[in-house]
Design an enzyme around this catalytic site. Structure first.
Site, PDB file in Angstrom:
ATOM      1  N   ARG A   1      61.446  40.297  93.177  1.00 24.68           N
ATOM      2  CA  ARG A   1      60.185  39.761  93.721  1.00 24.68           C
ATOM      3  C   ARG A   1      60.390  38.369  94.317  1.00 24.68           C
ATOM      4  O   ARG A   1      61.503  37.858  94.356  1.00 24.68           O
ATOM      5  CB  ARG A   1      59.166  39.680  92.588  1.00 24.68           C
ATOM      6  CG  ARG A   1      58.849  41.008  91.933  1.00 24.68           C
ATOM      7  CD  ARG A   1      58.054  41.884  92.873  1.00 24.68           C
ATOM      8  NE  ARG A   1      57.518  43.047  92.200  1.00 24.68           N
ATOM      9  CZ  ARG A   1      56.332  43.081  91.574  1.00 24.68           C
ATOM     10  NH1 ARG A   1      55.581  42.006  91.494  1.00 24.68           N
ATOM     11  NH2 ARG A   1      55.902  44.202  91.024  1.00 24.68           N
TER      12      ARG A   1
ATOM     13  N   LYS B   1      59.966  45.792  88.145  1.00 28.62           N
ATOM     14  CA  LYS B   1      60.077  44.538  88.892  1.00 28.62           C
ATOM     15  C   LYS B   1      61.157  43.632  88.293  1.00 28.62           C
ATOM     16  O   LYS B   1      61.494  43.754  87.108  1.00 28.62           O
ATOM     17  CB  LYS B   1      58.735  43.817  88.895  1.00 28.62           C
ATOM     18  CG  LYS B   1      58.226  43.489  87.510  1.00 28.62           C
ATOM     19  CD  LYS B   1      56.860  42.782  87.529  1.00 28.62           C
ATOM     20  CE  LYS B   1      55.705  43.722  87.597  1.00 28.62           C
ATOM     21  NZ  LYS B   1      54.388  43.092  87.351  1.00 28.62           N
TER      22      LYS B   1
ATOM     23  N   LYS C   1      62.416  39.365  88.380  1.00 29.56           N
ATOM     24  CA  LYS C   1      61.947  38.045  88.812  1.00 29.56           C
ATOM     25  C   LYS C   1      63.007  36.964  88.607  1.00 29.56           C
ATOM     26  O   LYS C   1      63.627  36.898  87.540  1.00 29.56           O
ATOM     27  CB  LYS C   1      60.670  37.684  88.056  1.00 29.56           C
ATOM     28  CG  LYS C   1      59.544  38.662  88.366  1.00 29.56           C
ATOM     29  CD  LYS C   1      58.267  38.312  87.659  1.00 29.56           C
ATOM     30  CE  LYS C   1      57.131  39.173  88.171  1.00 29.56           C
ATOM     31  NZ  LYS C   1      55.868  38.888  87.477  1.00 29.56           N
TER      32      LYS C   1
ATOM     33  N   CYS D   1      43.940  40.053  81.004  1.00 29.93           N
ATOM     34  CA  CYS D   1      44.503  41.164  80.218  1.00 29.93           C
ATOM     35  C   CYS D   1      45.871  40.699  79.711  1.00 29.93           C
ATOM     36  O   CYS D   1      46.359  39.640  80.109  1.00 29.93           O
ATOM     37  CB  CYS D   1      44.604  42.430  81.074  1.00 29.93           C
ATOM     38  SG  CYS D   1      46.098  42.560  82.059  1.00 29.93           S
TER      39      CYS D   1
ATOM     40  N   CYS E   1      49.785  37.341  83.773  1.00 27.26           N
ATOM     41  CA  CYS E   1      50.086  36.810  85.115  1.00 27.26           C
ATOM     42  C   CYS E   1      49.936  35.297  85.211  1.00 27.26           C
ATOM     43  O   CYS E   1      50.498  34.676  86.104  1.00 27.26           O
ATOM     44  CB  CYS E   1      49.218  37.495  86.155  1.00 27.26           C
ATOM     45  SG  CYS E   1      49.479  39.274  86.203  1.00 27.26           S
TER      46      CYS E   1
HETATM   47 FE1  SRM Z   1      50.960  39.900  87.823  1.00 31.37          FE
HETATM   48  C1  SRM Z   1      50.239  43.187  87.707  1.00 31.37           C
HETATM   49  C2  SRM Z   1      48.438  39.389  89.915  1.00 31.37           C
HETATM   50  C3  SRM Z   1      52.188  36.834  88.447  1.00 31.37           C
HETATM   51  C4  SRM Z   1      52.934  40.117  85.019  1.00 31.37           C
HETATM   52  N1  SRM Z   1      49.615  41.114  88.719  1.00 31.37           N
HETATM   53  C5  SRM Z   1      49.507  42.472  88.567  1.00 31.37           C
HETATM   54  C6  SRM Z   1      48.491  43.057  89.546  1.00 31.37           C
HETATM   55  C7  SRM Z   1      49.206  43.460  90.792  1.00 31.37           C
HETATM   56  C8  SRM Z   1      47.593  44.171  88.978  1.00 31.37           C
HETATM   57  C9  SRM Z   1      48.036  45.616  89.162  1.00 31.37           C
HETATM   58  O1  SRM Z   1      49.168  45.975  88.852  1.00 31.37           O
HETATM   59  O2  SRM Z   1      47.173  46.384  89.606  1.00 31.37           O
HETATM   60  C10 SRM Z   1      47.616  41.807  89.751  1.00 31.37           C
HETATM   61  C11 SRM Z   1      46.840  41.733  91.063  1.00 31.37           C
HETATM   62  C12 SRM Z   1      45.560  40.982  90.855  1.00 31.37           C
HETATM   63  C13 SRM Z   1      44.810  40.673  92.090  1.00 31.37           C
HETATM   64  O3  SRM Z   1      43.681  41.181  92.243  1.00 31.37           O
HETATM   65  O4  SRM Z   1      45.296  39.909  92.904  1.00 31.37           O
HETATM   66  C14 SRM Z   1      48.620  40.701  89.471  1.00 31.37           C
HETATM   67  N2  SRM Z   1      50.486  38.459  89.052  1.00 31.37           N
HETATM   68  C15 SRM Z   1      49.343  38.383  89.772  1.00 31.37           C
HETATM   69  C16 SRM Z   1      49.157  37.013  90.387  1.00 31.37           C
HETATM   70  C17 SRM Z   1      48.471  37.043  91.746  1.00 31.37           C
HETATM   71  C18 SRM Z   1      48.397  36.146  89.373  1.00 31.37           C
HETATM   72  C19 SRM Z   1      47.841  34.846  89.868  1.00 31.37           C
HETATM   73  O5  SRM Z   1      46.695  34.592  89.473  1.00 31.37           O
HETATM   74  O6  SRM Z   1      48.476  34.103  90.580  1.00 31.37           O
HETATM   75  C20 SRM Z   1      50.630  36.543  90.399  1.00 31.37           C
HETATM   76  C21 SRM Z   1      51.355  36.952  91.658  1.00 31.37           C
HETATM   77  C22 SRM Z   1      52.771  36.486  91.620  1.00 31.37           C
HETATM   78  C23 SRM Z   1      53.530  36.650  92.914  1.00 31.37           C
HETATM   79  O7  SRM Z   1      53.240  35.932  93.862  1.00 31.37           O
HETATM   80  O8  SRM Z   1      54.458  37.470  92.928  1.00 31.37           O
HETATM   81  C24 SRM Z   1      51.183  37.327  89.222  1.00 31.37           C
HETATM   82  N3  SRM Z   1      52.385  38.733  86.951  1.00 31.37           N
HETATM   83  C25 SRM Z   1      52.645  37.452  87.291  1.00 31.37           C
HETATM   84  C26 SRM Z   1      53.413  36.811  86.268  1.00 31.37           C
HETATM   85  C27 SRM Z   1      53.856  35.349  86.246  1.00 31.37           C
HETATM   86  C28 SRM Z   1      55.252  35.163  86.762  1.00 31.37           C
HETATM   87  O9  SRM Z   1      55.861  36.105  87.272  1.00 31.37           O
HETATM   88  O10 SRM Z   1      55.739  34.039  86.661  1.00 31.37           O
HETATM   89  C29 SRM Z   1      53.617  37.759  85.277  1.00 31.37           C
HETATM   90  C30 SRM Z   1      54.338  37.523  83.924  1.00 31.37           C
HETATM   91  C31 SRM Z   1      55.816  37.484  84.025  1.00 31.37           C
HETATM   92  C32 SRM Z   1      56.401  38.847  83.888  1.00 31.37           C
HETATM   93  O11 SRM Z   1      56.493  39.551  84.898  1.00 31.37           O
HETATM   94  O12 SRM Z   1      56.718  39.244  82.773  1.00 31.37           O
HETATM   95  C33 SRM Z   1      52.967  38.959  85.721  1.00 31.37           C
HETATM   96  N4  SRM Z   1      51.539  41.439  86.596  1.00 31.37           N
HETATM   97  C34 SRM Z   1      52.295  41.309  85.467  1.00 31.37           C
HETATM   98  C35 SRM Z   1      52.355  42.568  84.788  1.00 31.37           C
HETATM   99  C36 SRM Z   1      53.120  42.874  83.470  1.00 31.37           C
HETATM  100  C37 SRM Z   1      54.528  43.236  83.735  1.00 31.37           C
HETATM  101  C38 SRM Z   1      55.230  43.703  82.500  1.00 31.37           C
HETATM  102  O13 SRM Z   1      56.408  43.466  82.378  1.00 31.37           O
HETATM  103  O14 SRM Z   1      54.611  44.362  81.666  1.00 31.37           O
HETATM  104  C39 SRM Z   1      51.568  43.471  85.546  1.00 31.37           C
HETATM  105  C40 SRM Z   1      51.294  44.957  85.237  1.00 31.37           C
HETATM  106  C41 SRM Z   1      52.399  45.842  85.695  1.00 31.37           C
HETATM  107  O15 SRM Z   1      53.342  45.440  86.349  1.00 31.37           O
HETATM  108  O16 SRM Z   1      52.285  47.026  85.351  1.00 31.37           O
HETATM  109  C42 SRM Z   1      51.077  42.729  86.670  1.00 31.37           C
HETATM  110 FE1  SF4 Z   2      45.926  41.176  83.872  1.00 38.81          FE
HETATM  111 FE2  SF4 Z   2      47.418  40.097  85.788  1.00 38.81          FE
HETATM  112 FE3  SF4 Z   2      45.156  41.362  86.370  1.00 38.81          FE
HETATM  113 FE4  SF4 Z   2      45.143  38.992  85.160  1.00 38.81          FE
HETATM  114  S1  SF4 Z   2      45.835  39.441  87.270  1.00 38.81           S
HETATM  115  S2  SF4 Z   2      43.885  40.713  84.636  1.00 38.81           S
HETATM  116  S3  SF4 Z   2      46.894  39.199  83.778  1.00 38.81           S
HETATM  117  S4  SF4 Z   2      47.055  42.243  85.533  1.00 38.81           S
END
Ligand code: SRM
Ligand code: SF4
Length: 567
Positions: A140, A204, A206, A477, A481
């Protein structure tokens, strides 16, 4: 026909094409069929629906209010003023809710309708920015410390991250064909996915680059983290950490947040080889059956850190040296003007939850005016740029001294001076997007942040603690994120209006917090914190942070970074 698994979808996708091109033309629905919905993530886009409208649309027998989220691939979160203006145009033309800076230094656009998805992708591309691999089972967006001070080392590290991002992008031309109308060249051999193979990664992946003493990227939350060791302004080595991650599922002990392990140090020129070895090991060892268990952190726990380290050494032909000394002082941003070693100035602005809109304050217009002004700076004197931070804030970087007053005036005129007025708690808080767009949200986060902060501020004031820089993070949740498991106080959504209260992270991103109270509402959260803040106010040691106090006094047992080296 049964639903295909993600592994089958990837395998049968003809290198991430699926039938996305055909689905785009289907006028009957604003959505994509299941398999294309999974594949379009690899192109940087998610199908979502407006959850505020779900119930009403269901009653009216209408399909949900579908819209696409699009995420950019912007290594280190750097964009030029020209690019800023083009992305602003995309936001105002095609998206709802403005520009959104993410916790990984990207932009997200929300609510793009299917009919306009292709035009939006093209408009983003016109800014020389793509969205390839911003989501999906690949590497990513690569993070880079938004360090305004170490300008020389920063430039080198950013260039290294950008090159790595390019190197790790899928070789498939699918994105260029589907969105940019590139002709398909059959059998050219260009699409050989030497790093990923035909089913890409199990999950994914990172990567992030930290520049001590700041750990703004939360390096121990990355699958693969590089900690720059700088001497005389040059990067002389990197410490490498592997196996960090935040995501968890409520009630499922197979899933958990985890801090990366330090494997050792490498020379700067060895980054690509080590990364490829780590990624291909995860490609071959990662769990391809249970997606919840497929991140590198679980592979490392299942096989052992030593086994992983040795495999990476053997695949790369590089032996890790002892880690070099480093120390982090905090994982937040430094706000206001800071002068870099090169004499130029950098202004870090507070952007609440990274959301840039013309709402109560004209933030989008203000940053447009600033970008326009930056364009007028003589390129012979400086190359100004915008840098998104991992804490969802914004740096206006590389500004000559004489331009500062003009920028300050624009900042003040457009209500962008929260970095000067907000209390430390509010300046440092992070919220994930959550409702109404995130399909996984169980509770509010971004939209609730301002209110919950107001209530916390009242508590702090009552105990004479208003100036305390307590790190607060909220996620809708347990996916984490906003990296909530590293907050001193965190709320993790459980149900509408209900959260798990997590306590005891540190200020350096080196200690996971712990569950303190489960599934409680706002009144219970405030009552619990009131009591703990009262104790903190009377019992804390000089300069002791809240999280450290909670651990020392035994209120929580939190897990600190295991600094023991793999053999
Ligand atoms: Fe995230 C899934 C938003 C950083 C762990 N994340 C999602 C999704 C795409 C929901 C989905 O799968 O349907 C969210 C979209 C929400 C929306 O409406 O925009 C979402 N994640 C975000 C963002 C936009 C949060 C924010 O408020 O800034 C961040 C975008 C990052 C980017 O530019 O790439 C974001 N997500 C993160 C981080 C932080 C980081 O990477 O430093 C994490 C935790 C670190 C990690 O990966 O362990 C993170 N996102 C997840 C997960 C859990 C992954 C796991 O290992 O279980 C999901 C769910 C999944 O992948 O199934 C997820
Ligand atoms: Fe959960 Fe990430 Fe969605 Fe926030 S943006 S509700 S932590 S999946």
């Amino acid at each position: 026909m049964g639903t295909h698994t993600v592994e089958e979808i990837k395998r049968d996708s003809q290198r991430l094409r699926g039938t996305i091109a055909e689905s785009l033309l289907d006028p009957v629905t604003g959505a994509f069929p299941h398999d294309d919905e999974r594949l379009v993530k690899f192109h940087g886009s998610y199908l979502q629906d407006d959850r505020d409208l779900r119930e009403e649309r269901r009653k009216q027998k209408l399909e949900p209010a579908y819209g696409f989220m699009i995420r950019t691939r912007t290594p280190g979160g750097v964009v030029s003023p020209e690019q800023w203006l083009k992305l602003d145009h995309v936001a105002t033309t095609y998206a709802e809710r403005g520009l959104r800076i993410t916790t990984r230094q990207a932009f997200q656009f929300h609510g793009v309708i299917k009919r306009e998805l292709k035009a939006t992708m093209q408009a983003i591309n016109a800014a020389m920015i793509d969205t390839v691999a911003a989501c999906g089972d690949v590497n990513r967006g690569i993070m880079v410390a938004a360090n305004p001070h170490e300008s020389r080392a920063y430039a080198g590290i950013h260039a290294q991250a950008a090159a790595l991002s390019k190197h790790l992008a899928p070789r498939s031309r699918a994105y260029y064909e589907i969105w940019l109308d590139e002709e398909r060249v059959a059998g050219s051999g260009e699409e050989n996915e030497a790093i990923y193979g035909e089913t890409y990664l199990p999950r994914k992946f990172k990567i992030g680059f930290a520049i001590p003493p700041y750990n703004d990227i939360d390096v121990f939350a990355q699958d693969l983290g590089f900690i720059a060791i700088i001497e005389d302004g040059e990067v002389v080595a990197y410490n490498v950490a592997a196996g960090g991650g935040m995501g968890a599922t409520h009630g499922d002990p197979l899933t958990y947040p985890r801090l990366g392990n330090l494997l050792g140090s490498i020379a700067p020129g060895e980054v690509t080889a080590i990364t490829e070895a780590a990624i291909t090991t995860q490609r071959d060892w990662g769990d391809r059956v249970l997606r919840k268990h497929a991140r590198l952190k679980y592979t490392i726990d299942d096989r052992g850190v030593d086994a992983f380290k040795h495999e990476v050494e053997s695949r790369s032909g590089i032996t890790f040296a002892e880690p070099r000394d480093y120390s982090f002082i905090h994982n937040g941003d430094r706000f206001g003007w800071i002068q870099g070693e090169n004499g130029l100035w950098h202004l870090t602005l507070r952007i609440v939850s990274g959301r840039i809109l013309d709402g109560e304050q004209p933030h989008l217009s203000g940053l447009r005016a600033i970008a326009t002004r930056l364009l007028a700076i003589d390129p012979a004197t400086a190359s100004p740029e915008f840098r998104m931070t991992p804490n969802q804030n914004l740096v206006i970087a590389n500004i000559p001294d004489g331009e500062r007053a003009g920028i300050d005036a624009l900042v003040a005129a457009h209500g962008l001076a929260a970095h000067e007025t907000a209390l430390p708690l509010r300046r440092n808080a992070i919220a994930c997007v959550a409702l109404p767009t995130c399909g996984l949200a169980m509770a509010e986060a971004e939209r609730y942040l301002p209110d919950i902060l107001t209530r916390f501020e009242a508590l702090l004031a009552r105990h004479g603690l208003s100036g305390q820089p307590i790190h607060f993070r909220i996620s809708g949740c347990p996916n984490g994120c906003s990296r909530p498991y590293l907050g001193e106080i965190a709320l993790v959504g459980k149900a509408p209006g209900r959260y798990n209260l997590m306590l005891g992270g540190d200020h350096r991103g080196q200690r996971l917090n712990a569950l303190h109270r489960e599934n409680i509402d706002e009144a219970a959260i405030l009552a619990e914190l009131d009591q703990l803040l009262e104790r903190y106010a009377s019992e804390r040691r000089d300069d002791e942070y809240f999280g450290d106090f909670l651990v020392r006094s035994g209120v929580v047992v939190a897990r600190a970074l295991n600094l023991e080296l793999a053999a």
